[in-house]
Design a protein around this motif. Structure first.
Motif, PDB file in Angstrom:
ATOM      1  N   ALA A  34       0.827  -1.209   0.000  1.00 18.68           N
ATOM      2  CA  ALA A  34       0.000   0.000   0.000  1.00 18.68           C
ATOM      3  C   ALA A  34       0.862   1.260   0.000  1.00 18.68           C
ATOM      4  N   TYR A  35       1.957   1.216   0.725  1.00 12.38           N
ATOM      5  CA  TYR A  35       2.865   2.370   0.742  1.00 12.38           C
ATOM      6  C   TYR A  35       3.347   2.667  -0.680  1.00 12.38           C
ATOM      7  N   ARG A  36       3.851   1.637  -1.326  1.00  9.06           N
ATOM      8  CA  ARG A  36       4.389   1.810  -2.679  1.00  9.06           C
ATOM      9  C   ARG A  36       3.303   2.307  -3.632  1.00  9.06           C
ATOM     10  N   LEU A  37       2.136   1.712  -3.581  1.00  7.08           N
ATOM     11  CA  LEU A  37       1.038   2.102  -4.466  1.00  7.08           C
ATOM     12  C   LEU A  37       0.552   3.523  -4.165  1.00  7.08           C
ATOM     13  N   ALA A  38       0.507   3.893  -2.889  1.00  9.22           N
ATOM     14  CA  ALA A  38       0.047   5.229  -2.500  1.00  9.22           C
ATOM     15  C   ALA A  38       1.002   6.304  -2.997  1.00  9.22           C
ATOM     16  N   LYS A 132      -5.870  -3.674  -3.983  1.00  7.48           N
ATOM     17  CA  LYS A 132      -4.726  -4.148  -4.780  1.00  7.48           C
ATOM     18  C   LYS A 132      -3.607  -4.675  -3.873  1.00  7.48           C
ATOM     19  N   ALA A 133      -3.340  -3.978  -2.775  1.00  8.92           N
ATOM     20  CA  ALA A 133      -2.297  -4.426  -1.840  1.00  8.92           C
ATOM     21  C   ALA A 133      -2.622  -5.816  -1.305  1.00  8.92           C
ATOM     22  N   ASP A 134      -3.885  -6.052  -0.987  1.00  7.21           N
ATOM     23  CA  ASP A 134      -4.325  -7.365  -0.503  1.00  7.21           C
ATOM     24  C   ASP A 134      -4.131  -8.409  -1.598  1.00  7.21           C
ATOM     25  N   GLU A 135      -4.548  -8.096  -2.797  1.00  9.63           N
ATOM     26  CA  GLU A 135      -4.429  -9.041  -3.915  1.00  9.63           C
ATOM     27  C   GLU A 135      -2.975  -9.386  -4.216  1.00  9.63           C
ATOM     28  N   LEU A 136      -2.078  -8.418  -4.069  1.00  9.30           N
ATOM     29  CA  LEU A 136      -0.660  -8.658  -4.353  1.00  9.30           C
ATOM     30  C   LEU A 136      -0.028  -9.667  -3.393  1.00  9.30           C
ATOM     31  N   ASP A 137      -0.624  -9.825  -2.225  1.00  6.67           N
ATOM     32  CA  ASP A 137      -0.054 -10.748  -1.239  1.00  6.67           C
ATOM     33  C   ASP A 137      -0.852 -12.037  -1.078  1.00  6.67           C
ATOM     34  N   GLU A 138      -1.917 -12.206  -1.842  1.00  2.12           N
ATOM     35  CA  GLU A 138      -2.751 -13.405  -1.701  1.00  2.12           C
ATOM     36  C   GLU A 138      -2.035 -14.675  -2.139  1.00  2.12           C
TER      37      GLU A 138
END
Length: 176
Positions: A34-38, A132-138
């Motif tokens: 989330a940090y990177r995406l934000a 998206k952050a959640d999906e990236l780590d699923e």
């Protein structure tokens, strides 16, 4: 200046209880995503990382005959609703600015559509980032909730992320 840091959130006993239930390693990884995406999207990394860290604190453990039942979870879970409420209450209790607490809670509420009727919602950038952050780590079968991380390493990663958020929120200095 932030009213509440990630470390304030992370170390609170209520957060610890529910982060352990839903997976500390997953929560920390999502906060970094989330940090990177934000930063890339021009969204406040403070609210994005808090929302991603807390996005799964509404999880209820679905078991059948003493075993985790992923299918039962998929059919009956409303963790985003419960998590949004828990996160909002926790953030307000910690002294978070009410507008930010609401934004974070709404991003948690909308990080998954598993409990919503068919059809897409028009999500804002923060809500898209947390999803998206959640999906990236699923991982398949919900295995991302069972990855382990040493508690001291998790705390160190949160401290580091707090420093990164502070740095990203500083006004840019002009160079001549």
């Amino acid at each position: 200046m932030r009213n509440v840091t990630l470390m304030d959130v992370f170390t609170h006993p209520i957060a610890q209880k529910y982060l352990r239930r839903s997976g500390v390693a997953h929560a920390v990884a999502c906060a970094y995503h989330a940090y990177r995406l934000a930063v890339k999207s021009g969204v406040d990394p403070d609210v994005a990382t808090k929302a991603a860290l807390l996005h799964d604190i509404g999880h209820y453990e679905w078991y059948t005959d003493g075993e985790w039942d992923y299918e039962k979870y998929k059919q009956n879970d409303i963790h985003a609703i419960k998590g949004a409420e828990r996160a909002h209450k926790l953030l307000i209790r910690l002294g978070e600015e009410p507008k930010a607490a609401k934004e974070i809670a709404l991003a948690i509420l909308l990080h998954t559509d598993s409990y919503l009727p068919e059809g897409d919602l028009d999500k804002n950038k923060l809500q898209q980032i947390v999803k998206k952050a959640d999906e990236l780590d699923e991982e398949p079968g919900g295995n991302h909730h069972y990855r382990k991380i040493d508690p001291e390493l998790a705390a160190e990663k949160i401290k580091q992320l707090d420093r990164m958020v502070e740095q990203a929120r500083l006004p840019m200095k002009k160079t001549v």
